[in-house]
Scaffold this motif. Structure first.
Motif, PDB file in Angstrom:
ATOM      1  N   ARG A 134      -3.297   4.376  -7.286  1.00 36.20           N
ATOM      2  CA  ARG A 134      -3.648   2.979  -7.516  1.00 36.20           C
ATOM      3  C   ARG A 134      -2.559   2.025  -7.069  1.00 36.20           C
ATOM      4  O   ARG A 134      -2.631   0.834  -7.336  1.00 36.20           O
ATOM      5  CB  ARG A 134      -3.930   2.740  -9.010  1.00 36.20           C
ATOM      6  CG  ARG A 134      -4.879   3.733  -9.664  1.00 36.20           C
ATOM      7  CD  ARG A 134      -6.309   3.640  -9.134  1.00 36.20           C
ATOM      8  NE  ARG A 134      -6.851   2.299  -9.165  1.00 36.20           N
ATOM      9  CZ  ARG A 134      -7.632   1.829 -10.142  1.00 36.20           C
ATOM     10  NH1 ARG A 134      -7.948   2.595 -11.143  1.00 36.20           N
ATOM     11  NH2 ARG A 134      -8.105   0.607 -10.088  1.00 36.20           N
ATOM     12  N   SER A 135      -1.506   2.578  -6.423  1.00 35.36           N
ATOM     13  CA  SER A 135      -0.391   1.753  -5.942  1.00 35.36           C
ATOM     14  C   SER A 135       0.350   1.018  -7.050  1.00 35.36           C
ATOM     15  O   SER A 135       0.759  -0.123  -6.878  1.00 35.36           O
ATOM     16  CB  SER A 135      -0.873   0.729  -4.899  1.00 35.36           C
ATOM     17  OG  SER A 135      -0.941   1.333  -3.643  1.00 35.36           O
ATOM     18  N   VAL A 174       0.057  11.043 -14.629  1.00 33.48           N
ATOM     19  CA  VAL A 174       0.409   9.628 -14.530  1.00 33.48           C
ATOM     20  C   VAL A 174       0.895   9.305 -13.118  1.00 33.48           C
ATOM     21  O   VAL A 174       0.521   8.279 -12.534  1.00 33.48           O
ATOM     22  CB  VAL A 174       1.488   9.263 -15.576  1.00 33.48           C
ATOM     23  CG1 VAL A 174       1.894   7.805 -15.436  1.00 33.48           C
ATOM     24  CG2 VAL A 174       0.975   9.531 -16.985  1.00 33.48           C
ATOM     25  N   ALA A 175       1.693  10.220 -12.537  1.00 33.59           N
ATOM     26  CA  ALA A 175       2.200   9.991 -11.185  1.00 33.59           C
ATOM     27  C   ALA A 175       1.046   9.929 -10.181  1.00 33.59           C
ATOM     28  O   ALA A 175       1.047   9.084  -9.280  1.00 33.59           O
ATOM     29  CB  ALA A 175       3.173  11.103 -10.797  1.00 33.59           C
ATOM     30  N   THR A 176       0.072  10.821 -10.353  1.00 28.23           N
ATOM     31  CA  THR A 176      -1.076  10.825  -9.440  1.00 28.23           C
ATOM     32  C   THR A 176      -1.807   9.489  -9.498  1.00 28.23           C
ATOM     33  O   THR A 176      -2.113   8.881  -8.464  1.00 28.23           O
ATOM     34  CB  THR A 176      -2.061  11.956  -9.820  1.00 28.23           C
ATOM     35  OG1 THR A 176      -1.347  13.182  -9.899  1.00 28.23           O
ATOM     36  CG2 THR A 176      -3.169  12.082  -8.788  1.00 28.23           C
ATOM     37  N   LEU A 199       7.454   5.047  -9.381  1.00 28.15           N
ATOM     38  CA  LEU A 199       8.909   5.190  -9.287  1.00 28.15           C
ATOM     39  C   LEU A 199       9.455   5.836 -10.559  1.00 28.15           C
ATOM     40  O   LEU A 199      10.273   6.766 -10.511  1.00 28.15           O
ATOM     41  CB  LEU A 199       9.509   3.795  -9.093  1.00 28.15           C
ATOM     42  CG  LEU A 199      10.856   3.689  -8.406  1.00 28.15           C
ATOM     43  CD1 LEU A 199      10.765   4.248  -7.006  1.00 28.15           C
ATOM     44  CD2 LEU A 199      11.287   2.231  -8.365  1.00 28.15           C
ATOM     45  N   ALA A 200       8.978   5.352 -11.698  1.00 25.79           N
ATOM     46  CA  ALA A 200       9.434   5.900 -12.980  1.00 25.79           C
ATOM     47  C   ALA A 200       9.067   7.375 -13.088  1.00 25.79           C
ATOM     48  O   ALA A 200       9.889   8.206 -13.498  1.00 25.79           O
ATOM     49  CB  ALA A 200       8.817   5.102 -14.132  1.00 25.79           C
ATOM     50  N   ALA A 258       0.797  -1.224   0.000  1.00 25.14           N
ATOM     51  CA  ALA A 258       0.000   0.000   0.000  1.00 25.14           C
ATOM     52  C   ALA A 258       0.835   1.282   0.000  1.00 25.14           C
ATOM     53  O   ALA A 258       1.288   1.735   1.051  1.00 25.14           O
ATOM     54  CB  ALA A 258      -0.928  -0.007   1.213  1.00 25.14           C
ATOM     55  N   ILE A 259       1.047   1.826  -1.164  1.00 24.13           N
ATOM     56  CA  ILE A 259       1.770   3.089  -1.222  1.00 24.13           C
ATOM     57  C   ILE A 259       0.792   4.257  -1.268  1.00 24.13           C
ATOM     58  O   ILE A 259       1.193   5.393  -1.325  1.00 24.13           O
ATOM     59  CB  ILE A 259       2.712   3.165  -2.442  1.00 24.13           C
ATOM     60  CG1 ILE A 259       1.924   3.031  -3.742  1.00 24.13           C
ATOM     61  CG2 ILE A 259       3.796   2.128  -2.357  1.00 24.13           C
ATOM     62  CD1 ILE A 259       2.758   3.304  -4.972  1.00 24.13           C
ATOM     63  N   ASN A 260      -0.512   3.939  -1.230  1.00 22.63           N
ATOM     64  CA  ASN A 260      -1.490   5.020  -1.367  1.00 22.63           C
ATOM     65  C   ASN A 260      -2.191   5.358  -0.057  1.00 22.63           C
ATOM     66  O   ASN A 260      -3.256   5.942  -0.047  1.00 22.63           O
ATOM     67  CB  ASN A 260      -2.516   4.676  -2.446  1.00 22.63           C
ATOM     68  CG  ASN A 260      -3.254   3.390  -2.145  1.00 22.63           C
ATOM     69  OD1 ASN A 260      -2.918   2.700  -1.199  1.00 22.63           O
ATOM     70  ND2 ASN A 260      -4.253   3.077  -2.938  1.00 22.63           N
ATOM     71  N   THR A 261      -1.574   4.990   1.057  1.00 18.00           N
ATOM     72  CA  THR A 261      -2.139   5.393   2.348  1.00 18.00           C
ATOM     73  C   THR A 261      -1.090   6.187   3.119  1.00 18.00           C
ATOM     74  O   THR A 261       0.076   6.227   2.738  1.00 18.00           O
ATOM     75  CB  THR A 261      -2.546   4.173   3.190  1.00 18.00           C
ATOM     76  OG1 THR A 261      -1.392   3.363   3.379  1.00 18.00           O
ATOM     77  CG2 THR A 261      -3.629   3.368   2.510  1.00 18.00           C
ATOM     78  N   GLY A 262      -1.509   6.785   4.214  1.00 23.02           N
ATOM     79  CA  GLY A 262      -0.585   7.554   5.032  1.00 23.02           C
ATOM     80  C   GLY A 262       0.040   8.681   4.233  1.00 23.02           C
ATOM     81  O   GLY A 262      -0.662   9.386   3.516  1.00 23.02           O
ATOM     82  N   PRO A 263       1.367   8.839   4.339  1.00 22.03           N
ATOM     83  CA  PRO A 263       2.027   9.896   3.577  1.00 22.03           C
ATOM     84  C   PRO A 263       1.720   9.789   2.077  1.00 22.03           C
ATOM     85  O   PRO A 263       1.672  10.792   1.370  1.00 22.03           O
ATOM     86  CB  PRO A 263       3.514   9.643   3.835  1.00 22.03           C
ATOM     87  CG  PRO A 263       3.561   8.875   5.091  1.00 22.03           C
ATOM     88  CD  PRO A 263       2.303   8.069   5.148  1.00 22.03           C
TER      89      PRO A 263
END
Lengths: 121, 144
Positions: free
Chosen positions: B64-65, B57-59, B71-72, B6-11
């Motif tokens: 969506r994790s 795209v980054a958003t 990273l790219a 989950a990279i889309n929670t917290g910070p």
């Protein structure tokens, strides 16, 4: 002339909300009810500012960079509701960070709206 | 749970918000510029449009994790802001109109410079400090 006092009120309200959001950020708490009420109050001022600006345009005013002006108004109008949605999804300290950042962006947008307010004529 | 990255929670959620804000503003600005005054500064305006697309795209990637994509995007952004920032100082004539990345994003409070750094920090932290789940095929565990 842009509505200086209204603009100032919106900007100050945004800064106050940002300061208030700093408390849960520091205490590692999620944003509380007071912060969401704060968002609604600041948004009410934003709505007033937007209405004045729309009236300004409807009165035939032509701000510098007309389309950009409208863009800033739209951004100002949707910023806090979207921040509220996002902050509600994140009931942690980071939700309070979202409120904090959105509240800090409000004065910036108000400043830009005021800068573009009067036409280049 | 097969993949708990989950990279889309917290910070990460904060990053989604700020990236979303930049995606909106950079794209809107570039659209106006390209539509109304393309001939004034084609290079600058095309770069603005490119940065807008990257922010979009980054958003999406962060929301969506999609870790690899995020990273790219952050990497491209960081390189972009450094290269364009430097180029705008060395060859100011090529940038008669400001882009989001001119002078390292000075027009946006240097947020365009800070944002990809925070993004990369978050992506690396959220990958390693979480309880180690099988990260097969990630190929970026520690070694450079």
């Amino acid at each position: 002339m842009p509505p200086r006092s209204l603009g100032t009120a919106v900007a100050v309200a945004g800064l106050l909300l940002a300061a208030w959001s700093l408390v849960p950020v520091i205490r590692n708490r999620p944003p509380g009810r007071s912060h969401f009420i704060g968002l609604i109050l600041v948004q009410a001022l934003v709505v007033a500012e937007t209405l004045v600006a729309v009236g300004h345009l409807a009165g035939g005013a032509h701000p510098r960079e007309y389309v950009t002006f409208i863009g800033y108004l739209v951004a100002l109008f949707i910023l806090l509701p979207l921040a509220m949605l996002l902050a509600r999804l994140e009931p942690t300290r980071w939700g309070a960070v979202i409120v904090l950042i959105a509240a800090l962006v409000v004065p910036v947008l108000v400043l830009r709206v005021n800068q573009l307010w009067s036409g280049g004529a | 749970m097969p993949e708990r990255t989950a990279i889309n929670t917290g910070p990460g959620r904060v990053l989604v918000g700020v990236y979303g804000l930049f995606a909106l503003s950079a794209t809107a600005r570039a659209t106006v510029q390209l539509a109304t005054q393309f001939s004034h500064a084609p290079l600058a305006y095309l770069l603005s449009a490119l940065s807008g697309v990257i922010y979009i795209v980054a958003t999406v990637a962060l929301a969506r994790s999609y870790r690899r994509l995020a990273l790219a995007c952050c990497t491209v952004e960081l390189i972009g802001v450094l290269v364009i920032g430097t180029a705008s100082l060395v060859y100011p004539a090529a940038f008669p109109k400001a882009t989001v990345w001119s002078v390292y994003g000075i027009g946006y409070g240097f947020v365009p410079l800070i944002l990809p750094v925070l993004g990369l920090l978050w992506l690396s932290r959220s990958g390693t400090s979480r309880s180690g789940t099988s990260r097969s095929g990630r190929g970026r565990t520690g070694q450079a």
